[in-house]
Design an enzyme around this catalytic site. Sequence first.
Site, short mmCIF file in Angstrom:
data_model
loop_
_atom_site.label_atom_id
_atom_site.label_comp_id
_atom_site.label_asym_id
_atom_site.label_seq_id
_atom_site.Cartn_x
_atom_site.Cartn_y
_atom_site.Cartn_z
N GLN A 146 1.06 -0.93 0.18
CA GLN A 146 0.09 -0.22 -0.18
C GLN A 146 0.93 1.81 0.17
O GLN A 146 1.71 1.26 0.75
CB GLN A 146 -1.06 0.03 1.47
N SER A 194 4.02 -6.69 2.37
CA SER A 194 2.47 -6.33 3.51
C SER A 194 1.42 -6.59 2.44
O SER A 194 1.17 -7.95 2.41
CB SER A 194 2.35 -4.83 3.59
N HIS A 224 -0.41 -3.08 10.88
CA HIS A 224 0.66 -4.20 11.99
C HIS A 224 1.23 -3.17 13.13
O HIS A 224 2.24 -3.68 13.59
CB HIS A 224 2.53 -4.00 10.77
N GLN A 232 0.60 -12.10 10.11
CA GLN A 232 1.32 -10.66 9.24
C GLN A 232 0.33 -9.00 9.20
O GLN A 232 0.90 -8.53 9.61
CB GLN A 232 1.77 -10.80 7.66
#
Length: 316
Positions: free
Chosen positions: A10, A95, A204, A253
């Site tokens: 992103q 990610s 995260h 994750q």
Amino acid sequence: MSTAFIFPGQGSQAVGMGKALADTFPAARAVFDEVDAALGEKLSAVMWDGPIETLTLTANAQPALMAASLAAIRVLEAEAGLDLAADAAFVAGHSLGEYSALAAARSFTISDAARLLRLRGTAMQSAVPVGAGAMAAILGLDYDKVVAVAQEAAAGEVCDIANDNAPGQVVVSGGTEAIARAVDIAKREGAARAILLPVSAPFHCRLIESAAEAMQVALADVEVAVPLVPVVANVTAAPVSDPNAIRALLVRQVTGTVRWRESVAFMAGAGVTRLVEVGSGKVLAGLVKRIAREIAAANVSSPEDVAAFAASRQPA
């Protein structure tokens, strides 16, 4: 030359991404059609026509970036003779890019990846009330120093390491006040820059545990095949091929650190000499140059890039 393919996360989204590929190559058009059908809407129209504010919404940006990456990799296969199983040592993604990497390696179907990323984006966005979380980039301090900054800044709240992107580029995530403290402490400790990031949620970190729980449920219902090549996982910076392990690592994750610096270093240590960023932007290629200068970095996002990649495969 040992090659690995890497997939952006992103922040790399841009209006128009993938359109030239779709206009030029049927293989790319088929990817966008599949993603649109999986989501039951014309995400491709948002990708190509905007507005950028709509494309940047987490629930749109995540499947859109995957679509752009998969369009590019499928064109490389159809037009440039790429055989991922034979030509790649590893795949990896930053990610959400890990889902792109898995789809590229046929561990997920494109449709399943699109639906998972739509859910992931929605769940991450809704996990924390607006204004209750933040993220900041700490530039110019090494990883261990930023860990110490985060520990001091937490003061009983959440201040986690979200991304270890490259030497001197670490992102922290957590509660708004804790992240503000981290910015101040980092400046005191000699950071070149410490800046709040314009994000809609604290990705995260432990604050979005509810999103991890949502992904655990969703991933349990999706077929995960053994990937054609090992995937270097974000949270371990090590290769994984077992489907059950892939599921577990994708759940971790959501709240865990994206260990990108270590992932690139692992691939370099395993003999990779070229990393090809597939999809929108050149962010990861830029990071590679800071992590392992001996590795050649390229990116493929346009018909011209496809032609250059094809030419690089021809004998001199």
